[in-house]
Every structure is written in structure tokens, then in C-alpha cells.
Design a protein around this motif. Structure first.
Motif, PDB file in Angstrom:
ATOM      1  N   THR A 151       0.821  -1.203   0.000  1.00  0.00           N
ATOM      2  CA  THR A 151       0.000   0.000   0.000  1.00  0.00           C
ATOM      3  C   THR A 151       0.863   1.265   0.000  1.00  0.00           C
ATOM      4  O   THR A 151       1.940   1.299   0.576  1.00  0.00           O
ATOM      5  CB  THR A 151      -0.908   0.012   1.241  1.00  0.00           C
ATOM      6  N   THR A 152       0.365   2.293  -0.677  1.00  0.00           N
ATOM      7  CA  THR A 152       0.951   3.630  -0.616  1.00  0.00           C
ATOM      8  C   THR A 152       0.043   4.513   0.230  1.00  0.00           C
ATOM      9  O   THR A 152      -1.169   4.576  -0.020  1.00  0.00           O
ATOM     10  CB  THR A 152       1.132   4.229  -2.012  1.00  0.00           C
ATOM     11  N   ILE A 153       0.601   5.187   1.223  1.00  0.00           N
ATOM     12  CA  ILE A 153      -0.173   5.972   2.182  1.00  0.00           C
ATOM     13  C   ILE A 153       0.315   7.415   2.151  1.00  0.00           C
ATOM     14  O   ILE A 153       1.514   7.676   2.242  1.00  0.00           O
ATOM     15  CB  ILE A 153      -0.025   5.403   3.613  1.00  0.00           C
ATOM     16  N   LYS A 154      -0.627   8.346   2.026  1.00  0.00           N
ATOM     17  CA  LYS A 154      -0.294   9.767   2.186  1.00  0.00           C
ATOM     18  C   LYS A 154      -0.546  10.118   3.643  1.00  0.00           C
ATOM     19  O   LYS A 154      -1.657  10.493   4.036  1.00  0.00           O
ATOM     20  CB  LYS A 154      -1.126  10.634   1.256  1.00  0.00           C
ATOM     21  N   ALA A 155       0.478  10.001   4.433  1.00  0.00           N
ATOM     22  CA  ALA A 155       0.323  10.123   5.886  1.00  0.00           C
ATOM     23  C   ALA A 155       0.243  11.568   6.350  1.00  0.00           C
ATOM     24  O   ALA A 155      -0.540  11.886   7.244  1.00  0.00           O
ATOM     25  CB  ALA A 155       1.481   9.408   6.580  1.00  0.00           C
ATOM     26  N   HIS A 156       1.043  12.460   5.751  1.00  0.00           N
ATOM     27  CA  HIS A 156       1.092  13.857   6.196  1.00  0.00           C
ATOM     28  C   HIS A 156       1.263  14.765   4.984  1.00  0.00           C
ATOM     29  O   HIS A 156       1.627  14.319   3.889  1.00  0.00           O
ATOM     30  CB  HIS A 156       2.258  14.070   7.175  1.00  0.00           C
ATOM     31  N   ASP A 157       1.019  16.054   5.209  1.00  0.00           N
ATOM     32  CA  ASP A 157       1.208  17.036   4.136  1.00  0.00           C
ATOM     33  C   ASP A 157       2.664  17.445   4.006  1.00  0.00           C
ATOM     34  O   ASP A 157       3.097  17.876   2.938  1.00  0.00           O
ATOM     35  CB  ASP A 157       0.340  18.276   4.405  1.00  0.00           C
ATOM     36  N   THR A 158       3.422  17.334   5.085  1.00  0.00           N
ATOM     37  CA  THR A 158       4.835  17.696   5.063  1.00  0.00           C
ATOM     38  C   THR A 158       5.693  16.432   5.142  1.00  0.00           C
ATOM     39  O   THR A 158       5.205  15.371   5.520  1.00  0.00           O
ATOM     40  CB  THR A 158       5.170  18.623   6.248  1.00  0.00           C
ATOM     41  N   PRO A 159       6.967  16.508   4.786  1.00  0.00           N
ATOM     42  CA  PRO A 159       7.825  15.318   4.773  1.00  0.00           C
ATOM     43  C   PRO A 159       7.872  14.599   6.109  1.00  0.00           C
ATOM     44  O   PRO A 159       7.723  15.200   7.177  1.00  0.00           O
ATOM     45  CB  PRO A 159       9.204  15.886   4.395  1.00  0.00           C
ATOM     46  N   LEU A 160       8.118  13.303   6.047  1.00  0.00           N
ATOM     47  CA  LEU A 160       8.132  12.455   7.239  1.00  0.00           C
ATOM     48  C   LEU A 160       9.421  12.648   8.036  1.00  0.00           C
ATOM     49  O   LEU A 160      10.484  12.950   7.477  1.00  0.00           O
ATOM     50  CB  LEU A 160       7.988  10.992   6.845  1.00  0.00           C
ATOM     51  N   SER A 161       9.306  12.419   9.342  1.00  0.00           N
ATOM     52  CA  SER A 161      10.483  12.466  10.207  1.00  0.00           C
ATOM     53  C   SER A 161      10.626  11.223  11.060  1.00  0.00           C
ATOM     54  O   SER A 161      11.687  10.989  11.640  1.00  0.00           O
ATOM     55  CB  SER A 161      10.420  13.690  11.132  1.00  0.00           C
ATOM     56  N   ALA A 162       9.570  10.387  11.168  1.00  0.00           N
ATOM     57  CA  ALA A 162       9.641   9.182  11.997  1.00  0.00           C
ATOM     58  C   ALA A 162       8.646   8.150  11.494  1.00  0.00           C
ATOM     59  O   ALA A 162       7.533   8.487  11.061  1.00  0.00           O
ATOM     60  CB  ALA A 162       9.369   9.506  13.461  1.00  0.00           C
ATOM     61  N   LEU A 163       9.061   6.882  11.540  1.00  0.00           N
ATOM     62  CA  LEU A 163       8.232   5.738  11.158  1.00  0.00           C
ATOM     63  C   LEU A 163       8.488   4.610  12.140  1.00  0.00           C
ATOM     64  O   LEU A 163       9.634   4.389  12.544  1.00  0.00           O
ATOM     65  CB  LEU A 163       8.571   5.239   9.743  1.00  0.00           C
TER      66      LEU A 163
END
Length: 464
Positions: A151-163
Motif C-alpha cells: 500500500t501507498t499511504i499519504k500520511a502527512h502534508d509535510t515530509p516524514l520524520s519518523a516511522l
């Protein structure tokens, strides 16, 4: 639980068997300028990446003081993730997936969006998550066990910093570079399960980790507050049932959707005008008085428990696990101290500190690691001519798509024991079967580590 501490003076591994019992089990002088260290749970397998050779991954059996192999990559290694089936090496524009039992490369994900932070996460069941966009918080889940894109997820509007994945691998928690909102998604269908409000000011998330049971999520940042959020079990169950229903619906015939739609229209036509007016009124209020941003904020959950740190601005790595059968919050600070806090899973609230351990001591009475001569020779050669290593008789070159990975077997240490003479062992380069046995030996010790619910180790970089 275990803890690995990397400082300018050395590398140390600790075993945490109680809130008042933290023992140093291994130490190594940092003469090679080690910048990345990862240990496979509580096993004997340790991987290192040094500043002298940033494209080389060194695999060690630290209890036996043996080098297993060295892997060379086309660019600098930014992150390493491991479980008992896979070893993941993340570069700036590619990700390499190895079988950890023999270090054969199984797949390479090339031409990914530039990932300068080396951000990626690996679950115990070998789900791999990594960002796919530099301008937004979009990520992709890849099944590293079956080597299939998920799956591809659009988690946030800004770049990720933690997963981070939950221990069961069914949930994925994310945070953006703003650090104000933390979201939890279902791995099966990518649907959002829960959203937490950490704060209103932008911060840098330093640690994001689930508890060993998966019921809580802990987040630390560059502020003086550590937040612990409670996972809604009913919301998780609802989303998982929906994912199962979606899979079942895809296999059903299309004609079954017609009577369902007709029944829905009939039920809407039979409802009275009061219910219709009520629905219209609620929609009008939500659209005019409560914009989407406000409704999202109202739907966000606040922290279940918190910890007030003594000083802000330092990096803190957290772990919520059981110590002597009691749930404890472990916080390792980059200044060299380990804090053990109590945690009440029923009431939450402010967590009180129970013990503080100073991990800045000298390296004494511990196992010292001695690298083999082949590793030292390769370092001298790299300093004389900093080029990509050429293929030698003891090297195995594995090609994958656009990148090449070199796996170097170190020279063996001569064994002049009576048993070795009887077996007729020669001083040749390590064979693939020998490397396989060493890897298995390092991974499988101690055998009790096959308990997959055991919390993985924490790695921090300590200051002077």
C-alpha cells in the motif's frame, strides 16, 4: 532488554535485567569512528558502519570476537534495519534487502525519492516502510518477505520524520517534520486508525516507538516532555474487520452490489422529514461553524501519560517494555544517562522516575573486539586509494538492477587445535557454508530470543 551506546570514545552494549541492574556486556574503542551500530535483538550479531568506510557494512559475532563478512555498497549507508529473516540497508536513493541467514541480496528498490535521512522501518513480519516523496509525507509499504509492493499511504502534508511498526506488524505510526500530529495507520489497507495531538509548536521527533504489547505509543522530541498515547483497541479491530471485508468484497460478484444500493435508497426514502432536516442541519453546522481543520483537531486524542524531562534540546530515545514483569518506560539520553520510569497502564498520568544509571563509565572488565587482519588491510588500502573495492578471489559480487553489492569474507584465524588438525581444516578463505554457520550461530544465540515479542535494542549516540 538491551541498550547500545555509541560515543566518541567507544561503543558499549548493556543488558537491562532490572530497574536497578544494568550490566555492561561488551565494549570497543571507537578508533574507527563508528557512526552506525545495530544489534539483532539480544543475539550476538552486531553490524557496524564507520566514518572511514561509510559504504561498508561490517557484520560481527561480538561474543566470539569473529568477523563474519563485510558488504560494500555504491554509496554511503544511512540506515540499517534487521529482523530474523531480513537485513535492510538504506542508501540515499536505493534500498537493499538481504537474507540475513546468508547475506544474499534478494531485491533492490532503486530510484526512490532522495532519502537523505535514511528513514525506513522494518516490522517483525518483514514489512518495510519508506518515504516516496520529498515534498510530502507519502510513504510506501513493501513486503520484504514476499518481495511485493504493498500500500501507498499519504500520511502527512509535510515530509516524514519518523516511522515505526507495532510489534504485530499490523499498525504503522508516522510523524512529519512538524511533529505536532502523530498518526497510526492499518498496514493492510492504509486506512487511518487513530490520530494523536502531541502539541501545537513544531518540534523534531527523536523517538517514536510502540510498547512491547502494542497497546501504547511513545514519542519524544527536542522538548522537555515525553508523550505516551493509548491505542484504541476497538478502532484497530474495526479497521482490521473493514480490511477483511474489502478483500472479501473484491472477490464477490458485481451484481451483489445492486440490491444493497436499492435497499439503501429505500431506507433513505422512508426516513421522516425530521431526520432529514436534522441531517441537513448537522452538515450545515459542521461545514460553516466547524471547518475540516477544527473537526480534525477535535477528533485527535491527547496523551495518556507524560514524562517531564530535566532538560530540553537533547535527544532522548524511549522504550516501553517489561522489566522484571513490570511495565517500565526507559529513556536513554544522549548525555549518557538512562532513566527508568514507572508506568501505570490503567491510570496513566505523570510517570515518576525510579532509577537513573550513568553510562559514561570507563571501558573496563569487558570483552574487547579485535578486528581481523583482512579488515585492517582493507582500511589501509581504502585510505591509500579511496575507490570502490575491486573484485578479489575472496569477494562475491551480487548484482541487482542498477547497483552492485560486494560481500567480502574476512581471512580466517588459524586454528591449531587438536580437533582442527583431526578435521583437516585449512587456512583458506571462508566458504559460503562457513559464513552461513557463523551467521546462524550469531543470530540464534541465545535460543530464547525466538520470542518475537521481546523488545528490540535501543541505539543512541552519546555526547562527551
Amino acid at each position: 532488554s538491551s541498550l547500545s551506546v555509541l560515543s566518541p570514545t567507544g561503543l558499549r552494549l548493556y543488558s537491562i535485567s532490572g530497574q536497578d541492574k544494568v550490566e555492561e556486556i561488551f565494549a570497543k574503542d571507537n578508533t574507527e569512528q563508528i557512526r552506525i551500530v545495530e544489534r539483532l535483538f539480544n543475539s550476538s550479531l552486531v553490524v557496524l558502519v564507520t566514518a572511514q568506510k561509510p559504504n561498508c557494512l561490517k557484520m560481527l559475532h561480538f561474543k566470539k570476537k569473529q568477523d563474519i563478512c563485510n558488504c560494500f555498497y555504491p554509496s554511503d549507508i544511512l540506515c540499517v534495519r534487521m529482523n530474523r529473516q531480513r537485513l535492510i540497508v538504506c542508501l540515499a536513493e536505493s534500498i537493499h534487502i538481504h537474507d540475513i541467514r546468508d547475506m544474499k541480496i534478494l531485491h533492490s528498490i532503486d530510484n526512490i525519492a532522495p532519502n537523505e535521512l535514511g528513514l525506513c522501518a522494518l516490522s517483525l513480519n518483514s514489512h518495510l516502510a519508506f518515504p516516496v516523496c520529498q515534498s510530502s509525507g507519502e510513504l510506501r509499504i513493501f513486503n520484504a518477505s514476499k518481495l511485493r509492493t504493498g500500500t501507498t499511504i499519504k500520511a502527512h502534508d509535510t515530509p516524514l520524520s519518523a516511522l515505526t511498526f507495532s510489534p504485530s506488524g499490523t499498525l504503522l505510526a508516522t510523524a512529519s517534520e512538524r511533529g505536532t500530529v502523530i498518526r497510526v495507520f492499518c498496514v493492510k489497507n492504509g486506512q487511518r486508525v487513530q490520530e494523536f495531538r502531541r502539541g501545537v509548536s513544531c518540534v523534531r521527533i527523536a523517538s517514536l516507538v510502540f510498547s512491547a504489547s502494542g497497546d501504547f505509543l511513545c514519542a519524544s522530541s527536542n522538548t522537555e516532555t515525553v508523550h505516551i498515547f493509548k491505542i484504541d483497541a476497538q478502532a484497530v479491530e474495526s479497521v482490521e474487520l473493514k480490511a477483511i471485508a474489502e478483500v472479501a468484497a473484491k472477490s464477490d460478484e458485481v451484481k451483489k452490489e445492486v440490491p444493497v444500493a436499492a435497499a439503501a435508497e429505500e431506507s433513505n426514502s422512508t426516513t421522516g422529514p425530521a431526520s432529514s432536516w436534522g441531517g441537513m442541519f448537522s452538515k450545515a453546522v459542521s461545514s460553516l461553524l466547524l471547518p475540516s481543520q477544527v473537526t480534525d483537531v477535535l477528533a485527535q486524542d491527547r496523551s495518556f501519560a507524560t514524562v517531564q524531562l530535566a532538560q530540553a534540546g537533547l535527544k532522548h530515545i524511549c522504550a516501553l517494555t517489561r522489566v522484571q514483569k513490570e511495565l517500565r518506560l526507559l529513556i536513554a539520553c544522549e548525555d549518557g544517562f538512562l532513566y527508568v520510569h514507572e508506568f501505570n497502564a490503567e491510570r496513566g498520568g505523570c510517570c515518576k522516575v525510579l532509577a537513573v544509571h550513568d553510562l559514561r563509565g570507563a571501558l573496563e572488565d569487558v570483552i574487547e573486539l579485535q578486528l581481523s587482519e583482512s579488515v585492517l588491510r582493507s582500511q589501509i588500502k581504502s585510505q591509500a586509494a579511496p575507490t570502490i573495492p575491486t573484485q578479489q578471489p575472496s569477494l562475491t559480487m551480487l548484482k541487482s538492477c542498477a547497483a552492485s553489492v560486494f560481500i567480502e569474507n574476512p581471512d580466517p584465524i588459524t586454528d591449531n587445535s587438536y580437533a582442527s588438525i583431526l578435521r583437516g581444516e585449512q587456512g583458506d578463505a571462508m566458504s559460503d557454508s562457513d559464513k552461513f554457520r557463523k551467521l546462524c550461530d550469531a543470530i540464534d544465540t541465545p535460543t530464547k530470543l525466538y520470542d518475537e515479542r521481546q523488545f528490540p535494542p535501543v541505539a543512541i549516540a552519546a555526547k562527551d
